[in-house]
Design a protein around this motif. Structure first.
Motif, PDB file in Angstrom:
ATOM      1  N   ILE A  82     -25.755 -34.408  26.318  1.00  0.00           N
ATOM      2  CA  ILE A  82     -26.383 -35.749  27.101  1.00  0.00           C
ATOM      3  C   ILE A  82     -27.609 -36.022  26.834  1.00  0.00           C
ATOM      4  O   ILE A  82     -28.487 -35.138  27.274  1.00  0.00           O
ATOM      5  CB  ILE A  82     -26.107 -35.676  28.648  1.00  0.00           C
ATOM      6  N   SER A  83     -27.859 -37.158  26.065  1.00  0.00           N
ATOM      7  CA  SER A  83     -29.227 -37.429  26.028  1.00  0.00           C
ATOM      8  C   SER A  83     -29.548 -38.776  25.828  1.00  0.00           C
ATOM      9  O   SER A  83     -28.819 -39.635  25.096  1.00  0.00           O
ATOM     10  CB  SER A  83     -29.720 -36.745  24.607  1.00  0.00           C
ATOM     11  N   GLN A  84     -30.333 -39.457  26.668  1.00  0.00           N
ATOM     12  CA  GLN A  84     -30.690 -41.044  26.265  1.00  0.00           C
ATOM     13  C   GLN A  84     -31.417 -41.186  25.049  1.00  0.00           C
ATOM     14  O   GLN A  84     -30.717 -42.183  24.370  1.00  0.00           O
ATOM     15  CB  GLN A  84     -31.927 -40.982  27.441  1.00  0.00           C
ATOM     16  N   SER A  85     -32.436 -40.392  24.621  1.00  0.00           N
ATOM     17  CA  SER A  85     -32.946 -40.907  23.411  1.00  0.00           C
ATOM     18  C   SER A  85     -32.372 -40.252  22.188  1.00  0.00           C
ATOM     19  O   SER A  85     -32.351 -41.006  21.185  1.00  0.00           O
ATOM     20  CB  SER A  85     -34.423 -39.939  23.286  1.00  0.00           C
ATOM     21  N   GLY A  86     -31.510 -39.241  22.593  1.00  0.00           N
ATOM     22  CA  GLY A  86     -30.833 -38.834  21.431  1.00  0.00           C
ATOM     23  C   GLY A  86     -31.439 -38.093  20.382  1.00  0.00           C
ATOM     24  O   GLY A  86     -31.156 -37.514  19.176  1.00  0.00           O
ATOM     25  N   GLU A  87     -32.840 -37.679  20.618  1.00  0.00           N
ATOM     26  CA  GLU A  87     -33.895 -37.136  19.845  1.00  0.00           C
ATOM     27  C   GLU A  87     -34.330 -35.971  20.286  1.00  0.00           C
ATOM     28  O   GLU A  87     -35.316 -35.176  19.861  1.00  0.00           O
ATOM     29  CB  GLU A  87     -34.858 -38.138  19.648  1.00  0.00           C
ATOM     30  N   THR A  88     -33.964 -35.521  21.722  1.00  0.00           N
ATOM     31  CA  THR A  88     -34.338 -34.317  22.278  1.00  0.00           C
ATOM     32  C   THR A  88     -34.343 -33.107  21.536  1.00  0.00           C
ATOM     33  O   THR A  88     -33.117 -32.561  20.995  1.00  0.00           O
ATOM     34  CB  THR A  88     -33.845 -34.155  23.771  1.00  0.00           C
ATOM     35  N   ALA A  89     -35.358 -32.497  21.186  1.00  0.00           N
ATOM     36  CA  ALA A  89     -35.121 -31.278  20.149  1.00  0.00           C
ATOM     37  C   ALA A  89     -34.071 -30.232  20.783  1.00  0.00           C
ATOM     38  O   ALA A  89     -33.458 -29.697  19.790  1.00  0.00           O
ATOM     39  CB  ALA A  89     -36.445 -30.632  19.769  1.00  0.00           C
ATOM     40  N   THR A 146     -33.391 -35.351  33.522  1.00  0.00           N
ATOM     41  CA  THR A 146     -32.492 -36.017  34.168  1.00  0.00           C
ATOM     42  C   THR A 146     -31.042 -35.928  33.584  1.00  0.00           C
ATOM     43  O   THR A 146     -30.180 -35.995  34.243  1.00  0.00           O
ATOM     44  CB  THR A 146     -33.114 -37.412  33.891  1.00  0.00           C
ATOM     45  N   SER A 147     -31.054 -35.863  32.335  1.00  0.00           N
ATOM     46  CA  SER A 147     -29.686 -35.666  31.552  1.00  0.00           C
ATOM     47  C   SER A 147     -28.890 -34.628  32.070  1.00  0.00           C
ATOM     48  O   SER A 147     -27.751 -34.517  32.185  1.00  0.00           O
ATOM     49  CB  SER A 147     -29.839 -35.829  29.849  1.00  0.00           C
ATOM     50  N   TYR A 148     -29.779 -33.361  32.357  1.00  0.00           N
ATOM     51  CA  TYR A 148     -29.313 -32.218  32.753  1.00  0.00           C
ATOM     52  C   TYR A 148     -28.459 -32.404  34.020  1.00  0.00           C
ATOM     53  O   TYR A 148     -27.501 -31.885  34.423  1.00  0.00           O
ATOM     54  CB  TYR A 148     -30.228 -31.221  32.744  1.00  0.00           C
ATOM     55  N   LYS A 164     -41.795 -36.190  41.559  1.00  0.00           N
ATOM     56  CA  LYS A 164     -42.944 -35.553  41.118  1.00  0.00           C
ATOM     57  C   LYS A 164     -43.407 -36.039  39.703  1.00  0.00           C
ATOM     58  O   LYS A 164     -44.736 -36.046  39.484  1.00  0.00           O
ATOM     59  CB  LYS A 164     -42.519 -33.874  41.116  1.00  0.00           C
ATOM     60  N   GLU A 165     -42.483 -36.418  39.027  1.00  0.00           N
ATOM     61  CA  GLU A 165     -42.946 -36.978  37.565  1.00  0.00           C
ATOM     62  C   GLU A 165     -43.845 -38.034  37.695  1.00  0.00           C
ATOM     63  O   GLU A 165     -44.764 -38.203  36.901  1.00  0.00           O
ATOM     64  CB  GLU A 165     -41.961 -37.063  36.547  1.00  0.00           C
ATOM     65  N   ILE A 166     -43.613 -39.210  38.597  1.00  0.00           N
ATOM     66  CA  ILE A 166     -44.346 -40.286  38.538  1.00  0.00           C
ATOM     67  C   ILE A 166     -45.335 -40.423  39.691  1.00  0.00           C
ATOM     68  O   ILE A 166     -46.342 -41.108  39.516  1.00  0.00           O
ATOM     69  CB  ILE A 166     -43.780 -41.490  38.529  1.00  0.00           C
TER      70      ILE A 166
HETATM   71  O1  M6R Z   1     -33.740 -38.450  25.880  1.00  0.00           O
HETATM   72  P1  M6R Z   1     -33.156 -37.398  27.077  1.00  0.00           P
HETATM   73  O2  M6R Z   1     -32.296 -37.637  27.845  1.00  0.00           O
HETATM   74  O3  M6R Z   1     -32.351 -36.224  26.175  1.00  0.00           O
HETATM   75  O4  M6R Z   1     -34.212 -36.525  27.600  1.00  0.00           O
HETATM   76  C1  M6R Z   1     -34.097 -35.528  28.292  1.00  0.00           C
HETATM   77  C2  M6R Z   1     -35.475 -35.303  29.490  1.00  0.00           C
HETATM   78  O5  M6R Z   1     -36.602 -35.264  28.514  1.00  0.00           O
HETATM   79  C3  M6R Z   1     -35.429 -36.481  30.379  1.00  0.00           C
HETATM   80  O6  M6R Z   1     -34.498 -36.894  30.915  1.00  0.00           O
HETATM   81  C4  M6R Z   1     -36.921 -36.372  31.233  1.00  0.00           C
HETATM   82  O7  M6R Z   1     -36.618 -35.255  32.223  1.00  0.00           O
HETATM   83  C5  M6R Z   1     -37.095 -37.939  31.926  1.00  0.00           C
HETATM   84  N1  M6R Z   1     -38.623 -37.886  32.148  1.00  0.00           N
HETATM   85  C6  M6R Z   1     -36.864 -37.653  33.397  1.00  0.00           C
HETATM   86  O8  M6R Z   1     -37.106 -38.883  33.885  1.00  0.00           O
END
Ligand code: M6R
Length: 606
Positions: A345-352, A301-303, A483-485
Motif C-alpha cells: 500500500i503506497s500513496q506515492s508508489g515510490e516509497t523505497a 499512514t499506509s501501514y 505529531k507530524e504536523i
Molecule cells: O507514499 P506512501 O504511502 O508509501 O508513504 C508512506 C509514508 O511515508 C506516509 O504515509 C507518511 O507516513 C505520511 N507523512 C503520513 O502522513
C-alpha cells in the motif's frame, strides 16, 4: 527524496524551473538550487526553502533557455549552500535524486586523479565523473554520461547539462522517478506529473535503466547500453486545478475536504448498488481461492491502512493476515510463498522500502498487488496487479485523502474476495461502502468548527490516543497526524494495554483522545476512559451523538462527533475528526502544515 525540474525551449528557463520546483517542494525543502545554461552555466543555490532561492535570484538575471533545478531533502551532508544542488564540474552541471551507494570509492578515485570536491554530498561525484570521462577519456557528453552511469551503484534520477552541448539536457533513471513533459518546441522535466500539468498533459514516464536526451524539438530515449528505444507519450487527464490549493490556506485542509469526492471516484465503476456487488476488473485472472495468507506491507499512514485491513479480512474472509512494516520486511526473511497474496500500500508508489519489500515478495513467488495513488509509479509498475486509488494529487505531506481512499479500496477488495466464497454479508457490506461518500461528508460537516477545541489543547506537549479493535489503527493514525504536523508528542495504545505501563504517564497534563467504537469495544473503552478521568486527564472522545445521549457521557468530555453508520465503515469516519483536530492544532500554532520539518512526501531512500 528530492525534486528535480528542467526546461529546454524558447522561454526563460529560470522562471519555468522555479515554478515547477514550487510544486515539487513537498519532496524535500531544506535547500534548493538552479542552473541555467547560456554562454556559460549560472548556478544559484540557497539553504532553506525555495523562497530563499527566489530572494537570491532577485539580484541574478540568469538568462537562458535551458535549465535544471532541485529541491533537496538531505541525505549526505547537512543542509547548506554548498551541499545544495546543482553540483558543478568545469563543463558539466548535475541535479540528482537518490543515493549513490559507492560514491566514496568513486570519490577517492577522482581525488587521486586530481578532482576537487566542494560538498559533502554523494551527488557531486556525478558531474566530476562525467567531466573526467570527457576530459581524460575523450568521450563526448552523451558517451561520458553513459560511461559514468555504468560505474554508479544505487538509486538515481539525475539531469545533466554541459557547455560542450548547450542544446541538450541529459537525464537518466534508476529507481527514482523522472517524467519528461512534451510541449510545442519545448520539453519539461520533473519528478512527478502534477509539476508538469501547468505546461503540458503529454508525458513520457521514464523506466529504470533508461536515459533520455532532451532537445527542444526532440526526445531520444535509450537504454544504458546505448540502444535507442521507442517510447509512448501518455495523455494525463488530471486537471491542473486538482493539483492546486483551490483558495484554501493549506493543501492539507483542501485535501481533507476533498475526501467524499476522492472516495466516490475510487468507488466508481467498481461497486454496484443494483447488483449489490463489487467488481474489480483489474484483478481479472487472479485466482483468489489459492491464497492461504495475506500480507499487507507499507510505511507510515499506509501501514495503518494495512492494520485496519487485517481486521476486516480476518473477520469476514477468515484468512490469516500479517501486517508488515516495509522497512523491516526484507530483513526478516519473511515466510511467504506462492500461496501468499502480498498487498503493498503506497500513496506515492515510490516509497523505497515498500518497493524493496515488493521485490522480496516477488522473489519468494508471492502474488503482488499494489494499492497506489500515483499512476505508473514504480510500485504500481513492479506489481502483478494494481488497484489505483483515485485521490488525485496529494500535496500536503500529511496523508489524508490517500488514507481514506486506500481504506475504501481495501474495503472493496475484502468484499470482492468474500463474494467468491460466500454470499453472506456481501449485500450489507456493499451498502455500507456505498454510504461512505455521504457519511464522510456528514463527518466533515460535524467537525468543521474544531478550531476553538484545537486552541484549548494546543499548549499540551503530550497526548495519548486510545482505541480497541478497528479503532486501534485509527488511534495510531490520529497520533501520527498530530505529531507530524503539530510537533506534539502523541502516542497511541490499544486501550487494554494502558494498564501495562502508559497509565503511569496520566495526569492533568496528558490529554487522552479515546475512540469509543461500539459493542464490546465501547464498553471496555468506557472503563479505560473512567480510569484516565480518575487520574485527572482531560478527555476527548470520538463517538456519535447517540452515544453521548445513551451513555450520558460526562459534560466535561470534549466529544468529536461522527454520524451513525455501519460498523464496517465506522473507522474511516472516526479518522476524519482526528485529521481536522491535528490540522487546526498545527494551524493555530502557526506551523507549516503542508511541509512539516524534517519530512518529505515521498521517502524514496531507505
Ligand atoms: O507514499 P506512501 O504511502 O508509501 O508513504 C508512506 C509514508 O511515508 C506516509 O504515509 C507518511 O507516513 C505520511 N507523512 C503520513 O502522513
Amino acid at each position: 527524496m528530492c525534486g528535480i525540474a528542467g526546461y529546454i525551449g524558447e522561454q526563460n528557463a529560470k522562471d519555468i524551473v522555479i515554478n515547477n520546483l514550487k510544486k515539487l517542494e513537498y519532496r524535500g525543502y531544506d535547500s534548493t538550487g538552479i542552473a541555467v545554461l547560456d554562454q556559460d552555466i549560472s548556478v544559484i543555490r540557497a539553504k532553506g526553502k525555495l523562497v530563499e532561492l527566489e530572494k537570491k535570484l532577485e539580484d541574478e538575471s540568469a538568462p537562458g533557455h535551458v535549465g535544471i533545478g532541485h529541491t533537496r531533502w538531505a541525505t549526505h551532508g547537512k543542509p547548506s549552500d554548498e551541499n545544495a544542488h546543482p553540483h558543478r564540474a568545469e563543463h558539466v552541471v548535475v541535479v540528482h535524486n537518490g543515493i549513490i551507494e559507492n560514491y566514496l570509492e568513486i570519490k577517492h578515485n577522482l581525488i587521486n586523479n586530481g578532482a576537487q570536491f566542494s560538498s559533502e554530498t554523494d551527488t557531486e561525484i556525478i558531474p566530476l565523473l562525467i567531466e573526467y570521462n570527457m576530459q581524460r577519456n575523450g568521450l563526448d557528453f552523451e558517451q561520458a554520461v553513459l560511461s559514468s552511469i555504468a560505474q554508479l551503484k544505487g538509486s538515481f534520477a539525475f539531469a545533466a547539462m554541459s557547455t560542450t552541448e548547450p542544446e541538450k539536457i541529459l537525464v537518466a533513471k534508476n529507481a527514482s522517478p523522472l517524467i519528461v513533459g512534451i510541449g510545442n518546441n519545448e520539453m519539461f522535466l520533473a519528478s512527478d506529473i502534477p509539476a508538469l500539468l501547468e505546461y503540458t498533459q503529454d508525458v513520457v514516464i521514464l523506466e529504470d535503466h533508461q536515459m533520455a536526451i532532451l532537445e527542444k524539438d526532440q526526445l531520444t530515449l535509450k537504454d544504458f547500453n546505448n540502444t535507442e528505444l521507442d517510447y509512448q507519450v501518455k495523455k494525463i487527464t488530471w486537471s491542473r486545478i486538482a493539483a492546486e490549493k483551490d483558495g484554501h490556506k493549506h493543501f492539507m485542509y483542501k485535501e481533507i475536504l476533498e475526501q467524499p469526492r476522492a472516495i466516490a471516484d475510487s468507488m466508481r465503476s467498481r461497486i454496484s448498488k443494483q447488483a449489490a456487488k463489487v467488481s474489480l476488473s483489474e484483478l481479472d485472472g487472479m485466482d483468489t481461492d489459492k491464497f492461504n495468507k495475506i500480507v499487507f506491507c507499507a510505511c507510515g499512514t499506509s501501514y495503518h491502512s494495512g492494520l485496519l485491513a487485517k481486521q476486516w479480512f480476518e473477520r469476514y474472509l477468515r484468512i490469516p493476515c500479517d501486517v508488515e512494516l516495509a522497512s523491516e520486511f526484507r530483513y526478516n526473511d519473511p515466510i511467504i510463498d506462492d500461496k501468499t497474496l502480498w498487498v503493498g500500500i503506497s500513496q506515492s508508489g515510490e516509497t523505497a522500502d515498500t518497493l524493496a519489500a515488493l521485490h522480496e515478495a516477488k522473489d519468494k513467488a508471492a502474488t503482488c498487488l499494489a494499492i497506489c495513488n500515483n499512476m505508473d509509479s514504480s510500485i504500481a509498475r513492479a506489481a502483478d496487479y494494481v488497484l489505483y486509488t483515485q485521490a488525485g494529487p496529494e500535496i500536503g505531506v500529511a496523508s489524508t485523502k490517500a488514507f481514506s481512499t486506500q481504506l475504501s479500496v481495501l474495503a472493496m477488495l475484502c468484499v470482492h474476495m468474500l463474494q467468491a466464497k460466500s454470499k453472506d454479508k456481501v449485500s450489507e457490506l456493499v451498502h455500507a461502502i456505498l454510504h461512505l461518500p455521504e457519511a464522510v461528508q456528514q463527518c466533515i460537516d460535524l467537525n468543521l468548527k474544531l478550531a476553538p477545541l484545537a486552541q484549548k489543547y494546543m499548549q499540551y506537549s503530550s497526548f495519548l490516543f486510545l482505541g480497541r479493535g478497528d479503532a486501534y489503527a485509527i488511534a495510531l493514525e490520529g497520533a501520527l497526524k498530530l505529531k507530524e504536523i503539530s510537533y506534539i508528542h502523541a502516542e497511541a495504545y490499544a486501550a487494554g494495554e494502558m494498564k501495562h505501563g502508559p497509565i503511569a504517564l496520566i495526569d492533568q497534563n496528558m490529554p487522552v483522545m479515546a475512540i469509543l467504537g461500539e459493542g464490546i469495544h465501547q464498553e471496555k473503552t468506557l472503563s479505560n476512559i473512567e480510569e484516565v478521568k480518575s487520574r485527572d486527564a482531560k478527555v476527548l472522545i470520538v463517538c456519535t451523538e447517540q452515544q453521548v445521549q445513551d451513555l450520558k457521557l460526562d459534560q466535561n468530555y470534549d466529544c468529536l462527533l461522527i454520524p451513525q453508520c455501519h460498523n464496517f465503515i465506522r473507522p474511516i469516519l472516526e479518522n476524519i475528526p482526528l485529521q481536522l483536530f491535528a490540522y487546526h492544532v498545527a494551524d493555530q500554532k502557526g506551523l507549516d502544515v503542508d511541509q512539516p520539518r524534517n519530512l518529505a512526501k515521498a521517502v524514496t531512500v531507505e
